[in-house]
Design a protein around this motif. Structure first.
Motif, PDB file in Angstrom:
ATOM      1  N   THR A  25      -7.170 -19.376  44.281  1.00  0.00           N
ATOM      2  CA  THR A  25      -7.123 -19.045  42.744  1.00  0.00           C
ATOM      3  C   THR A  25      -5.772 -19.230  42.134  1.00  0.00           C
ATOM      4  N   THR A  29      -4.653 -22.241  39.595  1.00  0.00           N
ATOM      5  CA  THR A  29      -4.376 -21.933  38.098  1.00  0.00           C
ATOM      6  C   THR A  29      -2.831 -22.311  37.725  1.00  0.00           C
ATOM      7  N   ILE A 199     -13.547 -21.671  36.944  1.00  0.00           N
ATOM      8  CA  ILE A 199     -12.899 -22.984  37.207  1.00  0.00           C
ATOM      9  C   ILE A 199     -13.675 -24.205  37.722  1.00  0.00           C
ATOM     10  N   GLU A 297       1.246 -16.742  36.130  1.00  0.00           N
ATOM     11  CA  GLU A 297      -0.213 -16.980  36.541  1.00  0.00           C
ATOM     12  C   GLU A 297      -0.444 -16.353  38.120  1.00  0.00           C
ATOM     13  N   ALA A 300      -3.693 -14.239  37.989  1.00  0.00           N
ATOM     14  CA  ALA A 300      -4.819 -14.705  38.598  1.00  0.00           C
ATOM     15  C   ALA A 300      -5.286 -14.471  39.872  1.00  0.00           C
ATOM     16  N   ILE A 337      -8.788 -24.410  32.971  1.00  0.00           N
ATOM     17  CA  ILE A 337      -7.746 -23.556  33.396  1.00  0.00           C
ATOM     18  C   ILE A 337      -7.694 -22.439  32.276  1.00  0.00           C
ATOM     19  N   VAL A 340      -9.267 -18.898  32.438  1.00  0.00           N
ATOM     20  CA  VAL A 340      -8.796 -17.910  33.272  1.00  0.00           C
ATOM     21  C   VAL A 340      -7.573 -17.034  32.643  1.00  0.00           C
TER      22      VAL A 340
END
Length: 424
Positions: A25, A29, A199, A297, A300, A337, A340
């Motif tokens: 993930t 991201t 995604i 990020e 995430a 993207i 998220v």
């Protein structure tokens, strides 16, 4: 399983499957950095495909070092914002060549490593008031949401109001809204892998509807050799070179400190994670790119359950594999993207509950950090305003004893940094 024991997965109340999912993930991201970072550094006259490979290799080294050494689920890649500072301020503004700028990156990395490997890191970390630490998390959350809203076309630039509502009928915006609904549904239902599933489904919808388009891209390896160990230290005797080095040191030190305080699930891992940041920042200049940062990020993967360095190592492996599949990374549209980033931003903003807003001397500096991180599009500039305001307000109301001594030094350094930049 040896993997589980090495990373102490069970001790962190996680599973190998969850850590792998978190790593995947995190990669998807942050994968955009492979394409975006070279585009920005190309404006400095650096070879695009050379920087692309440097970006990948630096990210691999950073993720591996963070994973194996610090056992933390933090992703290290060349930082957005820092790359813009490298190109548009140091090179185009101060007049340094890109080779001299890489030398400044290496020297700032050495200074950062000295700070991270001595008691200076503890002094700096312990001197930051709790209200400011929480505000950093909130500010980064808003920044992340702002980036997501931008990427998704929900907001756009305006010549009159600076920012405005985007065109909701635009394909990217429609895809973002649909993806946000899907991902929110999955996440609110506590479905494992909700971000990654979101995604994937959003990508599928984008290509079925024709709202997403792949960009053509190819990887050429030879330009990388122009960058590898390509730093030029001849400019060390000029004032602009040392202003650049000082500014980069300030940015990588305090931005990474702020990000780690805001992101690390286990703050006991801060010392080693901070050192991993410093080593990788130095490596960036050797490989031929702007400094690395603990990416926002990373949240995430952490939100997906990542708690150990296995998350970072998985992301690093995927970065390494991306050398062979770079063209396919452009298949992930911004609309997939953006949802998220928006959701993670909303989760991080919840930390505002920990800030004593009823105490103006604590609340207002925190407010400045929260507001100015996204509005200046710079984590370090947002930190600067809050860190300068904190001792001023405390002194104004006669609460001098509540100001940790290092806060005066930190505030002064940020102030000096502002003064330097007002003359370049």
């Amino acid at each position: 399983m040896k993997l589980s024991r090495f990373f102490e997965v069970e001790k962190h109340h996680s599973t190998v499957k969850r850590e792998i999912l978190a790593g995947v993930t995190s990669f998807f991201t942050i994968a955009y950095i492979i394409i975006v970072n070279p585009l920005i550094l190309a404006d400095a006259g650096m070879p695009y495909y050379g920087v692309l490979l440097a970006t990948i290799l630096t990210s691999v080294a950073g993720c591996f070092f963070m994973g194996f050494y610090a056992n933390a689920p933090i992703i290290l890649t060349p930082g957005m914002g820092v790359n813009a500072f490298f190109t548009y301020t140091i090179i185009q503004g101060m007049g340094l060549s890109w080779r001299e700028a890489l030398a400044a990156v290496i020297l700032s990395g050495i200074l950062f490593l000295i700070i991270a490997s001595t008691k200076l890191k503890d002094v700096l970390s312990e001197s930051i008031p709790a209200s400011l630490k929480h505000s950093i998390t909130v500010g980064i959350g808003l920044f992340l949401a702002f980036i997501g809203l931008q990427k998704g076309g929900i907001i756009e630039a305006s010549t009159t109001t600076f920012v405005k509502l985007g065109h909701l009928s635009h394909p990217t915006t429609l895809l973002t809204i649909i993806g946000l609904i899907i991902t929110l549904f999955l996440f609110s239902r506590n479905i494992k892998g909700s971000f990654l599933i979101g995604i994937a489904v959003t990508c599928l919808i984008g290509y079925v509807t024709g709202w997403a388009h792949a960009a053509e891209d190819k990887l050429e390896l030879s330009p990388f050799m122009q960058l590898f160990f390509g730093a030029d230290f001849k400019g060390m005797w000029s004032l602009p070179f040392w202003i650049a080095t000082f500014s980069l040191t300030m940015i990588v030190t305090f931005e990474n400190m702020g990000l780690l305080h805001g992101l690390l699930p286990d703050q006991k891992k801060f010392p080693k994670a901070f050192q991993a940041n410093a080593v990788t920042s130095l490596i960036s200049g050797v490989f031929g790119t702007s400094p690395t940062i603990s990416t926002v990020e990373s949240a995430a993967g952490i939100s997906e359950g990542g708690r150990t360095g296995l998350t970072s190592v998985v992301t690093g492996i995927l970065f390494l594999a991306s050398i062979a599949v770079t063209p396919f990374l452009s298949l992930i549209p911004d609309g997939a993207i953006a949802p998220v980033l928006i959701i993670i931003g909303g989760l991080m903003v919840q930390n505002i509950q920990q800030i004593p807003l009823s105490d103006f001397t604590e609340g207002f500096p925190a407010f400045l950090i929260i507001a100015l991180i996204p509005l200046t599009y710079s984590i370090v500039d947002g930190l600067a305003f809050g860190f300068i305001a904190y001792p001023i307000l405390k002194l104004a109301v006669g609460q001098r004893k509540q100001i940790p001594a290092p806060m005066y030094i930190i505030a002064l350094l940020f102030l000096i940094n502002f003064v330097f930049h007002s003359f370049i």
